[in-house]
Design a protein around this motif. Structure first.
Motif, short mmCIF file in Angstrom:
data_model
loop_
_atom_site.label_atom_id
_atom_site.label_comp_id
_atom_site.label_asym_id
_atom_site.label_seq_id
_atom_site.Cartn_x
_atom_site.Cartn_y
_atom_site.Cartn_z
N MET A 274 -5.97 8.84 16.67
CA MET A 274 -5.80 8.14 15.40
C MET A 274 -4.36 7.64 15.27
SD MET A 274 -6.45 9.55 11.49
CE MET A 274 -8.04 10.26 11.90
N LYS A 275 -4.20 6.43 14.75
CA LYS A 275 -2.89 5.84 14.56
C LYS A 275 -2.76 5.26 13.15
CE LYS A 275 -1.52 6.46 18.82
NZ LYS A 275 -0.45 7.45 19.15
N ILE A 276 -1.54 5.23 12.66
CA ILE A 276 -1.26 4.57 11.38
C ILE A 276 -1.17 3.07 11.63
CG2 ILE A 276 0.42 4.30 9.51
CD1 ILE A 276 1.22 7.23 10.00
N THR A 277 -1.94 2.31 10.89
CA THR A 277 -1.94 0.85 11.04
C THR A 277 -1.29 0.13 9.87
OG1 THR A 277 -4.17 0.76 10.06
CG2 THR A 277 -4.01 0.87 12.48
N ALA A 278 -1.18 0.80 8.72
CA ALA A 278 -0.57 0.15 7.55
C ALA A 278 -0.04 1.21 6.60
CB ALA A 278 -1.57 -0.75 6.83
N ALA A 279 1.00 0.85 5.88
CA ALA A 279 1.54 1.71 4.82
C ALA A 279 2.04 0.80 3.71
CB ALA A 279 2.66 2.59 5.36
N ASP A 280 1.45 0.94 2.55
CA ASP A 280 1.73 0.04 1.42
C ASP A 280 2.34 0.82 0.27
OD1 ASP A 280 0.41 -2.43 2.50
OD2 ASP A 280 -1.33 -1.09 2.48
N VAL A 281 3.39 0.26 -0.32
CA VAL A 281 4.05 0.85 -1.48
C VAL A 281 3.53 0.14 -2.72
CG1 VAL A 281 6.24 1.37 -2.60
CG2 VAL A 281 6.08 1.36 -0.10
N ILE A 282 2.95 0.90 -3.64
CA ILE A 282 2.33 0.35 -4.83
C ILE A 282 3.05 0.89 -6.05
CG2 ILE A 282 0.18 0.21 -6.17
CD1 ILE A 282 -1.21 0.80 -3.35
N VAL A 283 3.65 0.00 -6.82
CA VAL A 283 4.34 0.37 -8.05
C VAL A 283 3.50 -0.11 -9.22
CG1 VAL A 283 6.46 0.18 -9.41
CG2 VAL A 283 6.57 0.17 -6.90
N GLY B 257 1.94 2.87 13.92
CA GLY B 257 1.69 3.30 15.28
C GLY B 257 1.82 4.79 15.50
N ARG B 258 2.33 5.53 14.50
CA ARG B 258 2.49 6.97 14.65
C ARG B 258 1.15 7.69 14.47
NH1 ARG B 258 7.72 8.88 14.67
NH2 ARG B 258 6.97 10.98 14.18
#
Length: 408
Positions: free
Chosen positions: A1-10, A57-58
């Motif tokens: 499994m890999k991280i494909t996205a990381a979104d900051v939501i305010v 990718g981590r």
């Protein structure tokens, strides 16, 4: 499994919140709370500009390694912005891991150590009748432990006294005001010290000896003033006296401890175990008040509380409405799993916040429970979040009668 996205939501339903949403190539998402009241955009920028590029990718399962990487690789360590950002990543990764395992998060932390989580509510009043009404309202809502805050004669605005709106509706005390500049409030420590013991005497006379009562001094006293107050409150058997003096000078609590047996809770403004090292090793406090959101997440808080457990010091995790439902859920899973649980602060969020953050945790007969959904048990409605854009807000600050800026 890999991280494909990381979104900051305010988003700002009832107040401003910062949420990190991490997505994997298997379609599993995790949420983390990075809210820092009054400095939200600093954490949002730290995450979006500096941390998110490092996550893609981590392997999301390598939680400890990711925590250490984010803490050590920047060279500049600690501080509320850095630790809130790390906490957002850490909690989101635990959410993913628990969802992948098909378990509520507390099961991955060793399973439940109790059936429910004792919570305390925030009662307050501008005078004794209003305070008594507030206590009764909280008892009717199911709270079994009550924090007591009160106005002080001659002081116009006092921390912790709930605002009364013009329509008569009451929302749990929200001091961060949406305005271009912070509000200025006044303060008089001597007036406060003269007034408060009589308030607790009246509350005990009205509600009896069994009800656990708490009070927050909000860092406003010197060590000797805190010692004096703690001693004068001893007849009223407080569950704890919180943040009686600024504890960045950890040795100051030695003086307080020498003069009073009132239990002490410290740490809602702390960010790492280093802030507690002397306080815990010398048993100068009884409860750890840090928030999962501000102290590096579940990974760091579990280690901090395991350290505290060696000295019979218990948890009292920070949980007002400046902790989002994501951060609250993380605290509840930890509360349920650890052995040295003490009590959990719990303020109810408003309807708009509950629309944005859909939660599985429950509050029944004075006890919280995180629920049995896999992961944290909180889902973010991004469409609802988009309807509530960020609004600038500041916490107030205090000045003494002569104009000196004082701890708020």
């Amino acid at each position: 499994m890999k991280i494909t996205a990381a979104d900051v939501i305010v988003t700002s339903p009832d107040r401003n919140f910062v949420t990190l949403k991490i997505t994997t190539d298997e379609g599993i998402t995790g949420l983390g709370d990075g809210t820092l009241n009054g400095r939200e955009l600093a954490v949002a920028s730290y995450l979006a500009d500096h941390v998110v590029p490092l996550l893609i990718g981590r392997d999301p399962h390598r939680i400890e390694d990711t925590w250490q990487f984010l803490y050590r690789s920047a060279y500049w360590r600690r501080g509320p912005v850095t630790m809130a950002a790390i906490a957002a990543v850490d909690v989101a990764l635990w959410d993913i891991k628990a969802k992948a395992a098909g378990m509520p998060l507390y099961q991955l932390l060793g399973g439940a150590s109790r059936n429910g989580i004792m919570a305390y509510g925030h009662a307050s009043g501008r005078d004794l009748p209003e305070l008594f009404d507030s206590i009764r309202q909280h008892l009717e809502q199911g709270y079994r432990s009550i924090r007591v805050q009160t106005s002080v004669p001659g002081v116009n605005a006092v921390y912790g006294v709930a605002a009364q709106s013009t329509d008569g509706l009451r929302y749990d005390y929200e001091p961060a005001r949406r305005a271009p500049l912070p509000a200025e409030e006044d303060w008089d420590t001597r007036a406060y010290l003269r007034h408060l013991p009589g308030v607790f005497e009246a509350v005990r006379n009205e509600f009896g000896p069994e009800l656990p009562l708490l009070h927050d001094g909000h860092h406003r006293m010197t060590p000797i003033q805190a010692a004096k107050l703690g001693k004068e409150l001893e007849p009223y058997d407080l569950f704890w006296l919180e943040d009686c003096t600024p504890a960045e000078n950890q040795e100051a609590l030695r003086l307080v401890r020498q003069h009073t047996t009132t239990p002490l809770a410290i740490g809602e403004v702390f960010n790492t175990v280093w802030d507690y090292q002397t306080l815990i090793s010398e048993q100068l406090i009884d409860y750890v008040r840090s928030a999962v959101t501000h102290t590096g997440g579940i990974t760091a808080m579990r280690k901090l509380l395991d350290y505290a457990a060696q000295y019979q010091i218990k948890s009292g995790i920070h949980g007002p409405t400046d902790i989002s439902p994501v951060g609250m859920a993380a605290a509840l899973h930890l509360d349920l799993a650890i052995h040295n649980f003490g009590i959990q602060e719990y303020m109810r969020h408003g309807a708009a916040t509950n629309e944005v953050f859909r939660q599985s945790f429950t509050f029944t007969d004075g006890y919280l429970h995180p629920g049995e959904q896999p992961g944290l048990g909180v889902e973010l409605d991004e469409e609802a979040a988009a309807r509530f854009p960020y609004q600038q807000a500041y916490l107030p600050f205090s000045r003494l009668k002569d104009g000196t800026v004082h701890d708020w």
